[in-house]
Design an enzyme around this catalytic site. Sequence first.
Site, PDB file in Angstrom:
ATOM      1  N   GLY A 128       0.827  -1.219   0.000  1.00  0.00           N
ATOM      2  CA  GLY A 128       0.000   0.000   0.000  1.00  0.00           C
ATOM      3  C   GLY A 128       0.853   1.257   0.000  1.00  0.00           C
ATOM      4  O   GLY A 128       0.509   2.252   0.633  1.00  0.00           O
ATOM      5  N   ALA A 129       1.976   1.198  -0.730  1.00  0.00           N
ATOM      6  CA  ALA A 129       2.959   2.295  -0.651  1.00  0.00           C
ATOM      7  C   ALA A 129       2.790   3.335  -1.757  1.00  0.00           C
ATOM      8  O   ALA A 129       3.615   4.226  -1.888  1.00  0.00           O
ATOM      9  CB  ALA A 129       4.373   1.725  -0.675  1.00  0.00           C
TER      10      ALA A 129
ATOM     11  N   ASP B 174      -2.668  -7.293  -4.829  1.00  0.00           N
ATOM     12  CA  ASP B 174      -3.875  -7.228  -4.007  1.00  0.00           C
ATOM     13  C   ASP B 174      -3.539  -8.055  -2.776  1.00  0.00           C
ATOM     14  O   ASP B 174      -3.498  -9.283  -2.835  1.00  0.00           O
ATOM     15  CB  ASP B 174      -5.079  -7.810  -4.753  1.00  0.00           C
ATOM     16  CG  ASP B 174      -6.320  -7.842  -3.859  1.00  0.00           C
ATOM     17  OD1 ASP B 174      -6.215  -7.498  -2.660  1.00  0.00           O
ATOM     18  OD2 ASP B 174      -7.395  -8.222  -4.360  1.00  0.00           O
ATOM     19  N   VAL B 175      -3.286  -7.374  -1.668  1.00  0.00           N
ATOM     20  CA  VAL B 175      -2.778  -8.068  -0.478  1.00  0.00           C
ATOM     21  C   VAL B 175      -3.762  -9.074   0.111  1.00  0.00           C
ATOM     22  O   VAL B 175      -3.380  -9.920   0.915  1.00  0.00           O
ATOM     23  CB  VAL B 175      -2.358  -7.065   0.635  1.00  0.00           C
ATOM     24  CG1 VAL B 175      -1.090  -6.331   0.260  1.00  0.00           C
ATOM     25  CG2 VAL B 175      -3.491  -6.112   0.983  1.00  0.00           C
TER      26      VAL B 175
ATOM     27  N   ASN C 184       1.464  -2.539   5.436  1.00  0.00           N
ATOM     28  CA  ASN C 184       0.827  -1.238   5.647  1.00  0.00           C
ATOM     29  C   ASN C 184      -0.551  -1.102   4.997  1.00  0.00           C
ATOM     30  O   ASN C 184      -1.401  -0.376   5.500  1.00  0.00           O
ATOM     31  CB  ASN C 184       1.765  -0.145   5.103  1.00  0.00           C
ATOM     32  CG  ASN C 184       1.051   1.178   4.915  1.00  0.00           C
ATOM     33  OD1 ASN C 184       0.848   1.927   5.868  1.00  0.00           O
ATOM     34  ND2 ASN C 184       0.638   1.473   3.683  1.00  0.00           N
TER      35      ASN C 184
ATOM     36  N   SER D  17      -3.468   0.130  14.545  1.00  0.00           N
ATOM     37  CA  SER D  17      -4.120   1.433  14.741  1.00  0.00           C
ATOM     38  C   SER D  17      -4.517   1.552  16.210  1.00  0.00           C
ATOM     39  O   SER D  17      -4.764   0.534  16.868  1.00  0.00           O
ATOM     40  CB  SER D  17      -5.388   1.511  13.881  1.00  0.00           C
ATOM     41  OG  SER D  17      -6.188   2.604  14.277  1.00  0.00           O
TER      42      SER D  17
ATOM     43  N   TYR E 251     -13.082  -2.571  11.298  1.00  0.00           N
ATOM     44  CA  TYR E 251     -11.710  -2.017  11.293  1.00  0.00           C
ATOM     45  C   TYR E 251     -11.012  -2.293  12.631  1.00  0.00           C
ATOM     46  O   TYR E 251      -9.860  -2.739  12.667  1.00  0.00           O
ATOM     47  CB  TYR E 251     -11.801  -0.515  11.028  1.00  0.00           C
ATOM     48  CG  TYR E 251     -10.479   0.189  10.840  1.00  0.00           C
ATOM     49  CD1 TYR E 251      -9.795   0.126   9.631  1.00  0.00           C
ATOM     50  CD2 TYR E 251      -9.928   0.949  11.874  1.00  0.00           C
ATOM     51  CE1 TYR E 251      -8.593   0.791   9.454  1.00  0.00           C
ATOM     52  CE2 TYR E 251      -8.732   1.621  11.705  1.00  0.00           C
ATOM     53  CZ  TYR E 251      -8.057   1.541  10.487  1.00  0.00           C
ATOM     54  OH  TYR E 251      -6.867   2.208  10.330  1.00  0.00           O
TER      55      TYR E 251
ATOM     56  N   LYS F 205      -7.615  -4.484  13.219  1.00  0.00           N
ATOM     57  CA  LYS F 205      -6.392  -3.882  13.769  1.00  0.00           C
ATOM     58  C   LYS F 205      -5.994  -4.532  15.105  1.00  0.00           C
ATOM     59  O   LYS F 205      -4.802  -4.615  15.423  1.00  0.00           O
ATOM     60  CB  LYS F 205      -6.566  -2.367  13.912  1.00  0.00           C
ATOM     61  CG  LYS F 205      -6.720  -1.644  12.563  1.00  0.00           C
ATOM     62  CD  LYS F 205      -5.504  -1.844  11.684  1.00  0.00           C
ATOM     63  CE  LYS F 205      -5.554  -1.091  10.373  1.00  0.00           C
ATOM     64  NZ  LYS F 205      -4.358  -1.280   9.551  1.00  0.00           N
TER      65      LYS F 205
ATOM     66  N   ILE G 284      -3.672  10.435  11.648  1.00  0.00           N
ATOM     67  CA  ILE G 284      -2.599  10.845  10.734  1.00  0.00           C
ATOM     68  C   ILE G 284      -3.230  11.467   9.479  1.00  0.00           C
ATOM     69  O   ILE G 284      -4.191  10.914   8.933  1.00  0.00           O
ATOM     70  CB  ILE G 284      -1.737   9.620  10.296  1.00  0.00           C
ATOM     71  CG1 ILE G 284      -1.296   8.773  11.516  1.00  0.00           C
ATOM     72  CG2 ILE G 284      -0.532  10.073   9.464  1.00  0.00           C
ATOM     73  CD1 ILE G 284      -0.354   9.424  12.480  1.00  0.00           C
TER      74      ILE G 284
HETATM   75  P1  NDP Z   1      -4.452   5.380   2.307  1.00  0.00           P
HETATM   76  O1  NDP Z   1      -5.852   4.998   1.972  1.00  0.00           O
HETATM   77  O2  NDP Z   1      -4.019   6.794   2.091  1.00  0.00           O
HETATM   78  O3  NDP Z   1      -3.414   4.423   1.527  1.00  0.00           O
HETATM   79  C1  NDP Z   1      -3.576   3.035   1.538  1.00  0.00           C
HETATM   80  C2  NDP Z   1      -2.974   2.460   0.274  1.00  0.00           C
HETATM   81  O4  NDP Z   1      -3.199   1.035   0.289  1.00  0.00           O
HETATM   82  C3  NDP Z   1      -3.637   3.002  -0.989  1.00  0.00           C
HETATM   83  O5  NDP Z   1      -2.672   3.292  -1.972  1.00  0.00           O
HETATM   84  C4  NDP Z   1      -4.531   1.865  -1.394  1.00  0.00           C
HETATM   85  O6  NDP Z   1      -4.815   1.812  -2.788  1.00  0.00           O
HETATM   86  C5  NDP Z   1      -3.725   0.659  -0.975  1.00  0.00           C
HETATM   87  N1  NDP Z   1      -4.557  -0.540  -0.911  1.00  0.00           N
HETATM   88  C6  NDP Z   1      -5.863  -0.634  -0.578  1.00  0.00           C
HETATM   89  N2  NDP Z   1      -6.287  -1.895  -0.693  1.00  0.00           N
HETATM   90  C7  NDP Z   1      -5.221  -2.633  -1.103  1.00  0.00           C
HETATM   91  C8  NDP Z   1      -5.037  -3.994  -1.431  1.00  0.00           C
HETATM   92  N3  NDP Z   1      -6.040  -4.887  -1.354  1.00  0.00           N
HETATM   93  N4  NDP Z   1      -3.813  -4.406  -1.826  1.00  0.00           N
HETATM   94  C9  NDP Z   1      -2.793  -3.529  -1.938  1.00  0.00           C
HETATM   95  N5  NDP Z   1      -2.907  -2.217  -1.671  1.00  0.00           N
HETATM   96  C10 NDP Z   1      -4.112  -1.767  -1.244  1.00  0.00           C
HETATM   97  O7  NDP Z   1      -4.240   4.941   3.821  1.00  0.00           O
HETATM   98  P2  NDP Z   1      -3.231   5.505   4.960  1.00  0.00           P
HETATM   99  O8  NDP Z   1      -1.920   5.801   4.372  1.00  0.00           O
HETATM  100  O9  NDP Z   1      -3.942   6.512   5.750  1.00  0.00           O
HETATM  101  O10 NDP Z   1      -3.133   4.198   5.878  1.00  0.00           O
HETATM  102  C11 NDP Z   1      -2.086   3.254   5.769  1.00  0.00           C
HETATM  103  C12 NDP Z   1      -2.232   2.246   6.896  1.00  0.00           C
HETATM  104  O11 NDP Z   1      -2.204   2.931   8.146  1.00  0.00           O
HETATM  105  C13 NDP Z   1      -3.545   1.480   6.863  1.00  0.00           C
HETATM  106  O12 NDP Z   1      -3.330   0.151   7.290  1.00  0.00           O
HETATM  107  C14 NDP Z   1      -4.390   2.212   7.891  1.00  0.00           C
HETATM  108  O13 NDP Z   1      -5.388   1.395   8.431  1.00  0.00           O
HETATM  109  C15 NDP Z   1      -3.334   2.585   8.919  1.00  0.00           C
HETATM  110  N6  NDP Z   1      -3.714   3.684   9.776  1.00  0.00           N
HETATM  111  C16 NDP Z   1      -3.988   4.934   9.254  1.00  0.00           C
HETATM  112  C17 NDP Z   1      -4.336   5.962  10.118  1.00  0.00           C
HETATM  113  C18 NDP Z   1      -4.633   7.339   9.616  1.00  0.00           C
HETATM  114  O14 NDP Z   1      -5.005   8.178  10.443  1.00  0.00           O
HETATM  115  N7  NDP Z   1      -4.457   7.652   8.344  1.00  0.00           N
HETATM  116  C19 NDP Z   1      -4.430   5.742  11.562  1.00  0.00           C
HETATM  117  C20 NDP Z   1      -4.125   4.422  11.979  1.00  0.00           C
HETATM  118  C21 NDP Z   1      -3.772   3.436  11.111  1.00  0.00           C
HETATM  119  P3  NDP Z   1      -6.223   2.429  -3.337  1.00  0.00           P
HETATM  120  O15 NDP Z   1      -6.107   3.878  -3.184  1.00  0.00           O
HETATM  121  O16 NDP Z   1      -6.311   2.015  -4.749  1.00  0.00           O
HETATM  122  O17 NDP Z   1      -7.290   1.838  -2.459  1.00  0.00           O
END
Ligand code: NDP
Length: 249
Positions: free
Chosen positions: A14-15, A65-66, A92, A144, A157, A161, A190
């Site tokens: 998810g980077a 797709d994780v 992530n 989380s 969720y 987590k 965040i």
């Molecule tokens: P974002 O939604 O900004 O980014 C997540 C990324 O993961 C996106 O690029 C998304 O792609 C990708 N993704 C989604 N589904 C899949 C999949 N099946 N396989 C591979 N990639 C996938 O999220 P954040 O950066 O905010 O969050 C990152 C992590 O941190 C998550 O696990 C979240 O639960 C955790 N977190 C975030 C918090 C916050 O406040 N932001 C707080 C606590 C935890 P696409 O856009 O296409 O869906």
Amino acid sequence: MSLRFTDKVAIVTGAGRGIGKAIARRLASEGAKVVICDIDKESAEKTAEEIRKEFATEALALFVDVADENSVNAMVGEVIKAFGKIDILVNNAGITRDDLLLRMSVEDWDKVISVNLKSVFLCTKAVARHMVRQRFGRIVNISSVIGLRGNVGQTNYGASKAGIIGFTKSAARELAGRNITVNAVAPGYISTEMTEKLPNELKEQMLRQVPLGRPGQPEDVAGVVAFLCSDDASYITGEIIRVDGGMAM
Ligand code: NDP
């Protein structure tokens, strides 16, 4: 800054954007060869391109797709083909599908558990095989604060987590004998696209619960992940570190 990760190969799921992107950038800035994998291949390509331009290291963009075993195994196979080893895995990728318990559909429950929790099992299993052989590995799972203290509208969720925390501790015990550490980071509020889409009222309400008085930045999480991947953390395993401005203390 010293290069703590020279010659290390790191996969971040998810980077393409958000916290995962910040983690990949941080590891790359310290010398790691990074694999940017995401379900959105285009965003992964963009992030990898950015990293290659900015840091003197390799960055490979891959689709994954994780939640899908074949896709995860194919991704890990590609990484081994490209770099021959994997030293660091950051689980992530994650999603939200919020609703009140009484209204939550089984589809939204299953989807969140699959993408957030089953994924951690699939990716860790696929990567640990290689880490066990080389007797070295650093695995960091992104949980989380919701997994620690719960939240209205997030039973799926929160369960995913909290599940990551149980998984982290069990995997840490199983893999410790092979010099593989498994830890988790529990971010609070965040600023990313995931939180950007929340209603303003909810964002203000969350902010009031943060003693440090500001939302965290993806880089705040990335720094702690990098620490857990570094030699300074070699005696830490099965630990859950909150990065939440004091929100869940
Ligand atoms: P974002 O939604 O900004 O980014 C997540 C990324 O993961 C996106 O690029 C998304 O792609 C990708 N993704 C989604 N589904 C899949 C999949 N099946 N396989 C591979 N990639 C996938 O999220 P954040 O950066 O905010 O969050 C990152 C992590 O941190 C998550 O696990 C979240 O639960 C955790 N977190 C975030 C918090 C916050 O406040 N932001 C707080 C606590 C935890 P696409 O856009 O296409 O869906």
